[in-house]
Write an enzyme that holds these catalytic residues in place. Structure first.
Site, mmCIF file in Angstrom:
data_model
loop_
_atom_site.group_PDB
_atom_site.id
_atom_site.type_symbol
_atom_site.label_atom_id
_atom_site.label_comp_id
_atom_site.label_asym_id
_atom_site.label_seq_id
_atom_site.Cartn_x
_atom_site.Cartn_y
_atom_site.Cartn_z
ATOM 1 N N ILE A 188 42.939 87.878 38.961
ATOM 2 C CA ILE A 188 43.434 87.124 37.817
ATOM 3 C C ILE A 188 42.356 87.127 36.747
ATOM 4 O O ILE A 188 41.187 86.839 37.033
ATOM 5 C CB ILE A 188 43.805 85.687 38.210
ATOM 6 C CG1 ILE A 188 44.921 85.694 39.260
ATOM 7 C CG2 ILE A 188 44.229 84.871 36.993
ATOM 8 C CD1 ILE A 188 45.251 84.328 39.832
ATOM 9 N N CYS A 189 42.723 87.492 35.536
ATOM 10 C CA CYS A 189 41.817 87.465 34.397
ATOM 11 C C CYS A 189 40.555 88.276 34.675
ATOM 12 O O CYS A 189 40.620 89.439 35.049
ATOM 13 C CB CYS A 189 41.522 86.016 34.019
ATOM 14 S SG CYS A 189 40.787 85.801 32.382
ATOM 15 N N SER A 190 39.363 87.662 34.539
ATOM 16 C CA SER A 190 38.106 88.392 34.688
ATOM 17 C C SER A 190 37.826 88.826 36.113
ATOM 18 O O SER A 190 36.884 89.597 36.357
ATOM 19 C CB SER A 190 36.949 87.529 34.183
ATOM 20 O OG SER A 190 36.905 86.295 34.876
ATOM 21 N N THR A 213 43.522 92.992 32.125
ATOM 22 C CA THR A 213 42.699 91.790 32.148
ATOM 23 C C THR A 213 42.958 91.037 30.852
ATOM 24 O O THR A 213 43.800 91.452 30.044
ATOM 25 C CB THR A 213 41.204 92.134 32.307
ATOM 26 O OG1 THR A 213 40.463 90.913 32.462
ATOM 27 C CG2 THR A 213 40.677 92.908 31.110
#
Length: 340
Positions: A122-124, A142
């Site tokens: 998730i994300c970074s 991302t």
């Protein structure tokens, strides 16, 4: 180029879930929101889902008590040895894109994936998967703020900066924090079907599937209030009258603007053009009907404004890389699959 969609998937028909254990990775400096949504999706008891629902555990990459954003302290269930038992491992963000990924974590993820575990970020958190070598030659996404950096550091990754998530089968990545909800619901849909995903989404009070990509969030997520008030009724009209052909002149007149001003303000408010927005809404309605009704593809095409089944199939292939029939087989509920 086709308009931005929020799903890029190589997944075939939903597989049988052989290993229900989901392990969330915890680390010092843990991203609280990303971790919390993983717990919400997979860690809560859901007796209404039956005995085959997910099991959940938290694996720490460090020994002892961990700090999380916001002053929260966490004690995990175990260490990286939990990866050996996991069917799914989720990396809920990372403590910073400038922070190196520990070799032990990268190697443990690699081994788990080689042994059959699915790995999500998730994300970074995508930077952890990249450091582990799990994304080489694959597509990934991302947060839009990090997309260029990810592509620069790892040129062997096909970075998709404008989607909400990317499904590469055994490795899945999501965009910014809230896009993790979309990715987790997608995984539930893969594992247990549309009805299960819809139930979880309903409990969370979120949409079971969001249209569009993250490009619309790059500059501002919310349109100026006066534009929202002026355009909201028009957007609702377009959404409820999908069979209609709306010209720019007609829409501009309804909004009380010149065509040029209307186009500029429409894109500022929605992140896209009227034609692409309407196509997205038509596809969303078509997908809903394929999932929840037994209507034929021909009737769905007419109902949603595509006119013919051939046109509907064309846009499904172009935008979703599948066909209406294949989509129904993958995501359709019991009623939808009772078609002639």
């Amino acid at each position: 180029m086709p308009y931005i969609v929020d799903i890029m998937s190589n997944a075939s028909l939903a597989p049988r879930l052989e290993n229900p254990l989901v392990v969330a990775v915890a680390y010092d400096g843990l991203c609280t929101f990303e971790f919390g949504l993983v717990v919400e999706m997979f860690g809560l008891p859901r007796p209404e889902m039956g005995d085959d629902w997910y099991r959940f555990a938290v694996a720490s990459i460090e020994v002892g008590e961990l700090r999380a954003t916001g002053g929260v302290r966490i004690l995990a269930d175990g260490g990286l040895d939990l990866f050996e038992q996991a069917g799914t491992i989720i990396m809920p963000g990372w403590r910073g894109v400038e922070h190196a990924v520990p070799d032990a974590l990268a190697q443990a993820l690699w081994r788990a994936h080689a042994n059959g575990a699915r790995i999500l970020s998730i994300c970074s958190g995508v930077f952890v998967l990249a450091a582990a070598g799990l994304l080489a030659g694959r597509r990934a996404t991302t947060h839009w703020r990090y997309a260029d950096l990810l592509a620069e550091r790892y040129p062997d990754i096909a970075v998709e900066p404008n989607v909400l998530y990317v499904d590469e089968g055994s490795v899945l990545t999501s965009a910014g924090s809230a896009a993790g909800i979309d990715l987790c619901l997608h995984l539930i849909r893969r594992d247990f079907g549309t009805e299960a995903a819809n139930k979880v989404a309903r409990r969370l009070v979120v949409a079971p599937h969001r249209e569009g990509g993250q490009a619309q969030f790059v500059e501002r997520a919310v349109p100026p209030p006066h534009e929202g008030k002026r355009l909201s009724p028009l957007l609702e009209r377009m959404r409820t009258e999908l069979r209609q052909d709306f010209s720019i002149a007609t829409l501009a007149k309804a909004a009380g603007m010149s065509p040029r001003t209307f186009l500029r303000r429409f894109e500022a408010a929605t992140g896209t053009t009227p034609a692409k927005w309407l196509l997205s809404e038509r596809l969303a309605k078509a997908r809903e009907l394929l999932e929840q009704s037994a209507l034929s593809v021909e009737i769905i095409a007419e109902t949603t404004g595509f006119g013919t089944a051939a046109t509907l199939r064309h846009h499904f292939r172009q935008q979703l890389a599948t066909t209406p029939t294949a989509y129904r087989e993958m995501f359709g509920g019991e009623k939808a699959l009772q078609t002639a």
